[in-house]
Design a protein around this motif. Sequence first.
Motif, PDB file in Angstrom:
ATOM      1  N   ALA A 136       0.846  -1.188   0.000  1.00 27.66           N
ATOM      2  CA  ALA A 136       0.000   0.000   0.000  1.00 27.66           C
ATOM      3  C   ALA A 136       0.882   1.238   0.000  1.00 27.66           C
ATOM      4  O   ALA A 136       1.968   1.257   0.585  1.00 27.66           O
ATOM      5  CB  ALA A 136      -0.916   0.012   1.217  1.00 27.66           C
ATOM      6  N   LEU A 137       0.379   2.287  -0.681  1.00 27.74           N
ATOM      7  CA  LEU A 137       1.086   3.581  -0.714  1.00 27.74           C
ATOM      8  C   LEU A 137       0.085   4.681  -0.473  1.00 27.74           C
ATOM      9  O   LEU A 137      -0.970   4.731  -1.126  1.00 27.74           O
ATOM     10  CB  LEU A 137       1.780   3.777  -2.063  1.00 27.74           C
ATOM     11  CG  LEU A 137       2.632   5.061  -2.194  1.00 27.74           C
ATOM     12  CD1 LEU A 137       3.848   4.816  -3.055  1.00 27.74           C
ATOM     13  CD2 LEU A 137       1.800   6.213  -2.767  1.00 27.74           C
ATOM     14  N   SER A 138       0.381   5.553   0.490  1.00 30.50           N
ATOM     15  CA  SER A 138      -0.441   6.718   0.779  1.00 30.50           C
ATOM     16  C   SER A 138       0.497   7.839   1.188  1.00 30.50           C
ATOM     17  O   SER A 138       1.678   7.594   1.465  1.00 30.50           O
ATOM     18  CB  SER A 138      -1.431   6.418   1.908  1.00 30.50           C
ATOM     19  OG  SER A 138      -0.740   6.145   3.105  1.00 30.50           O
ATOM     20  N   PRO A 139       0.018   9.124   1.214  1.00 27.58           N
ATOM     21  CA  PRO A 139       0.893  10.214   1.657  1.00 27.58           C
ATOM     22  C   PRO A 139       1.403   9.940   3.071  1.00 27.58           C
ATOM     23  O   PRO A 139       0.634   9.817   4.017  1.00 27.58           O
ATOM     24  CB  PRO A 139      -0.023  11.435   1.604  1.00 27.58           C
ATOM     25  CG  PRO A 139      -1.039  11.097   0.583  1.00 27.58           C
ATOM     26  CD  PRO A 139      -1.268   9.631   0.711  1.00 27.58           C
ATOM     27  N   GLY A 140       2.695   9.774   3.201  1.00 26.14           N
ATOM     28  CA  GLY A 140       3.282   9.528   4.515  1.00 26.14           C
ATOM     29  C   GLY A 140       3.478   8.065   4.845  1.00 26.14           C
ATOM     30  O   GLY A 140       3.981   7.732   5.915  1.00 26.14           O
ATOM     31  N   TYR A 141       3.058   7.142   3.972  1.00 21.86           N
ATOM     32  CA  TYR A 141       3.228   5.708   4.269  1.00 21.86           C
ATOM     33  C   TYR A 141       3.507   4.938   2.986  1.00 21.86           C
ATOM     34  O   TYR A 141       2.883   5.161   1.949  1.00 21.86           O
ATOM     35  CB  TYR A 141       1.986   5.128   4.938  1.00 21.86           C
ATOM     36  CG  TYR A 141       2.110   3.625   5.189  1.00 21.86           C
ATOM     37  CD1 TYR A 141       1.511   2.715   4.307  1.00 21.86           C
ATOM     38  CD2 TYR A 141       2.839   3.143   6.263  1.00 21.86           C
ATOM     39  CE1 TYR A 141       1.628   1.353   4.512  1.00 21.86           C
ATOM     40  CE2 TYR A 141       2.963   1.776   6.479  1.00 21.86           C
ATOM     41  CZ  TYR A 141       2.355   0.883   5.594  1.00 21.86           C
ATOM     42  OH  TYR A 141       2.477  -0.466   5.787  1.00 21.86           O
ATOM     43  N   TYR A 142       4.441   3.992   3.089  1.00 22.84           N
ATOM     44  CA  TYR A 142       4.718   3.073   1.990  1.00 22.84           C
ATOM     45  C   TYR A 142       5.193   1.770   2.628  1.00 22.84           C
ATOM     46  O   TYR A 142       6.178   1.749   3.366  1.00 22.84           O
ATOM     47  CB  TYR A 142       5.795   3.638   1.074  1.00 22.84           C
ATOM     48  CG  TYR A 142       6.278   2.641   0.028  1.00 22.84           C
ATOM     49  CD1 TYR A 142       7.515   2.025   0.157  1.00 22.84           C
ATOM     50  CD2 TYR A 142       5.477   2.327  -1.062  1.00 22.84           C
ATOM     51  CE1 TYR A 142       7.947   1.120  -0.788  1.00 22.84           C
ATOM     52  CE2 TYR A 142       5.905   1.423  -2.009  1.00 22.84           C
ATOM     53  CZ  TYR A 142       7.142   0.806  -1.877  1.00 22.84           C
ATOM     54  OH  TYR A 142       7.565  -0.093  -2.807  1.00 22.84           O
ATOM     55  N   GLY A 143       4.457   0.695   2.382  1.00 20.04           N
ATOM     56  CA  GLY A 143       4.828  -0.566   2.985  1.00 20.04           C
ATOM     57  C   GLY A 143       3.752  -1.616   2.789  1.00 20.04           C
ATOM     58  O   GLY A 143       2.851  -1.473   1.946  1.00 20.04           O
ATOM     59  N   PRO A 144       3.799  -2.674   3.592  1.00 20.50           N
ATOM     60  CA  PRO A 144       2.818  -3.759   3.431  1.00 20.50           C
ATOM     61  C   PRO A 144       1.395  -3.268   3.719  1.00 20.50           C
ATOM     62  O   PRO A 144       1.172  -2.464   4.619  1.00 20.50           O
ATOM     63  CB  PRO A 144       3.268  -4.798   4.462  1.00 20.50           C
ATOM     64  CG  PRO A 144       4.694  -4.449   4.770  1.00 20.50           C
ATOM     65  CD  PRO A 144       4.821  -2.987   4.615  1.00 20.50           C
ATOM     66  N   ALA A 145       0.429  -3.743   2.944  1.00 20.35           N
ATOM     67  CA  ALA A 145      -0.978  -3.438   3.198  1.00 20.35           C
ATOM     68  C   ALA A 145      -1.412  -4.153   4.469  1.00 20.35           C
ATOM     69  O   ALA A 145      -1.003  -5.287   4.735  1.00 20.35           O
ATOM     70  CB  ALA A 145      -1.836  -3.870   2.018  1.00 20.35           C
ATOM     71  N   ASP A 146      -2.268  -3.468   5.283  1.00 21.85           N
ATOM     72  CA  ASP A 146      -2.698  -4.114   6.514  1.00 21.85           C
ATOM     73  C   ASP A 146      -3.777  -5.169   6.218  1.00 21.85           C
ATOM     74  O   ASP A 146      -4.238  -5.318   5.085  1.00 21.85           O
ATOM     75  CB  ASP A 146      -3.209  -3.073   7.518  1.00 21.85           C
ATOM     76  CG  ASP A 146      -4.417  -2.317   7.019  1.00 21.85           C
ATOM     77  OD1 ASP A 146      -4.608  -1.183   7.443  1.00 21.85           O
ATOM     78  OD2 ASP A 146      -5.175  -2.863   6.195  1.00 21.85           O
ATOM     79  N   ALA A 147      -4.178  -5.879   7.266  1.00 22.14           N
ATOM     80  CA  ALA A 147      -5.096  -7.013   7.085  1.00 22.14           C
ATOM     81  C   ALA A 147      -6.434  -6.582   6.509  1.00 22.14           C
ATOM     82  O   ALA A 147      -7.037  -7.282   5.702  1.00 22.14           O
ATOM     83  CB  ALA A 147      -5.293  -7.741   8.418  1.00 22.14           C
ATOM     84  N   ARG A 148      -6.920  -5.404   6.916  1.00 21.96           N
ATOM     85  CA  ARG A 148      -8.221  -4.951   6.413  1.00 21.96           C
ATOM     86  C   ARG A 148      -8.155  -4.648   4.919  1.00 21.96           C
ATOM     87  O   ARG A 148      -9.073  -4.953   4.161  1.00 21.96           O
ATOM     88  CB  ARG A 148      -8.677  -3.720   7.200  1.00 21.96           C
ATOM     89  CG  ARG A 148      -9.075  -4.047   8.639  1.00 21.96           C
ATOM     90  CD  ARG A 148      -9.259  -2.812   9.459  1.00 21.96           C
ATOM     91  NE  ARG A 148      -7.994  -2.097   9.624  1.00 21.96           N
ATOM     92  CZ  ARG A 148      -7.666  -1.384  10.695  1.00 21.96           C
ATOM     93  NH1 ARG A 148      -8.505  -1.278  11.691  1.00 21.96           N
ATOM     94  NH2 ARG A 148      -6.529  -0.751  10.769  1.00 21.96           N
ATOM     95  N   GLN A 149      -7.047  -4.012   4.486  1.00 25.65           N
ATOM     96  CA  GLN A 149      -6.915  -3.735   3.065  1.00 25.65           C
ATOM     97  C   GLN A 149      -6.780  -5.025   2.266  1.00 25.65           C
ATOM     98  O   GLN A 149      -7.350  -5.164   1.172  1.00 25.65           O
ATOM     99  CB  GLN A 149      -5.715  -2.824   2.826  1.00 25.65           C
ATOM    100  CG  GLN A 149      -5.902  -1.418   3.397  1.00 25.65           C
ATOM    101  CD  GLN A 149      -4.643  -0.575   3.305  1.00 25.65           C
ATOM    102  OE1 GLN A 149      -3.559  -1.112   3.130  1.00 25.65           O
ATOM    103  NE2 GLN A 149      -4.783   0.734   3.438  1.00 25.65           N
TER     104      GLN A 149
END
Length: 641
Positions: A136-149
Amino acid sequence: MSQTRSLLRRPRRLVEIREFLQARRRLLSWLLAAACVMSSLIAWELVLSHQNTRKASQLAGHNLSLLLKEQLDGAFRETDLVLRDLAGRADTRQLARLPTITADEKLSLSILLDDKLSTLPQVEFLAFVSPDGSTALSPGYYGPADARQRGFYQQLQDNPGQELVFSPPMQIPNSIELGFLMARRIPSGDRQMGGMVVALVKLEYFHQLARRLEAVEGSVFTLTDNNLLVVARYPEIPGAIGKAPANSLQLSSWVDGRSTGYTVTRSPYDAVERGYTFRRLEHFPFIVLVGQPENAYYGDWRLKAGAYVSTLLVLLCFGLAMIWRGWREAKLALALQLGAQRLQEQDAHIVRAIETISRPLLLVRADGDIILQANKAAAELCGLPVESLIGQPLTQLYLRPEHHVEITAQLTARQSLTDYELKFRRPNGDSYWVALSGSVIEYQGERAYFVNLTDISERKQAQESLWRRATLDPLTGIPNRGYFLERAQLEWLRAVRYCHQVGVLMLDLDHFKTVNDTHGHDAGDRVLQRFAERIQGELRETDLFGRLGGEEFAVLLPEETETGLLEAAERLRNALASKPIVLEDGHALAITMSVGCTLSNELSPDIESLLKEADQALYAAKAAGRNRVMAYKPVVSDTLR
């Protein structure tokens, strides 16, 4: 001895009562008839006021639920439009490489997400998810998608026909607040998932909307999903979110198969009896419930009913006492008075009823429509003394006299009329709304109308205010996003029908965030207001101007040419740049804007495509240095993608 006297007095009292009843039976009958008439009028008044109170309660509930539903529908629709836009802008090949993309690519995607996030006050964050659901990538975060996603990803992958999914309420990461996720599929050319775009909607936005509504004390606002699980509630109740209420079976039978409804029931949380109105959101799987305490509306009515009944009983007892005293003092004089009173009572009780009741009432002769009697309430409503009202035609009070033909036709056919809405006119020229009700009676041997007037101007103004709040942006006074898109769709259909071209301008203030950061949000609001005023001053009456969100605006120009479109865009840009905007503290700000243009042609599929083209041209104008006008070109669009 005392017991003997008491036994002797009882037969005498019984004889007196019997003689009194025989001698005054007609007067007592008149008193009883008058009491019946007064009781009927009071009952009629109380029934009407009860119905009006019920209507006011239902109308308030319907208005609040409609306003809350429209605002939520608009917020979710804005969020979904942004998700659609992001899904359309996303490069599936780039998303497939999301776990290994370069820093520049991350920055480009983050800027795109951040620009869209600034237009959605109800959203906490936006994120892209790779096609395999791992990153997952969002403003301020880049890394593994969490369980909900990842759960969303699996749900969309298992259901190819599903485009948009919603999560149950959840706690926002690194916060004590709650929210829920909206996820939209990003299609790929091979009919596979090209990835996913996710928005986290804050439930605090629902609480803000509920607090802004002018509801009576003790009102509750609830948002549930289609399974009646509580998504949000204001005021909040610990432990209620994500669960079905105790009366869920009753609610399920009530809302099943309906889009809206009203009922009175007792809350399972605080045992308060409320009138509940529900509305389903048109395009999203949610239900809005608005509950208002019954006592808030019926307290005054109960006091009024008690006062009327008490007054009637007091008057009845007083009348009986006076008749008894008069009979005892002078039988003959009382008989003469009763005879004279009997001759006048047939019509006088109608006049007394008109003078007694607090509602505006008129007595109108059917032949000629002349007003025979009027009370003070009617005089105050019409803005004339009682003496001036009596003797003039009823049609003189109408703003449009032609209404009287339909009014008299209904009275003749049905012998009654209920809540006929029309406008009256006061002597000073002011007009106001009334609801006219009437019935046919006999007065002085002639046919007459007993007319009741109700001032409904406030209700009409409230309806107009509700419409403005639902369609216009509260800051600038121009159409909001939902209303603009609705009007733009109608203009598009008209242009297609008559083979006209439609021009679209996308306007965005340059460096507007700097204004807010430097001078504060109040200064930013003033800049937006002055900007909207200047743009409106340069547009034609047929042009459509709306605020899409934040500092992003759009203009639709019907029946426009390419030359005229560019000239209009440059004229608007120059109107803003040529003169600074002065703040309340005296600061003069040089504000500019970037403009993206596009013009429809025979290949244009719909209005949404034109808005996307204008938006792409706007991004090109910003990339070229801002404070300029750029026209849409397919080459520019392909490059941006």
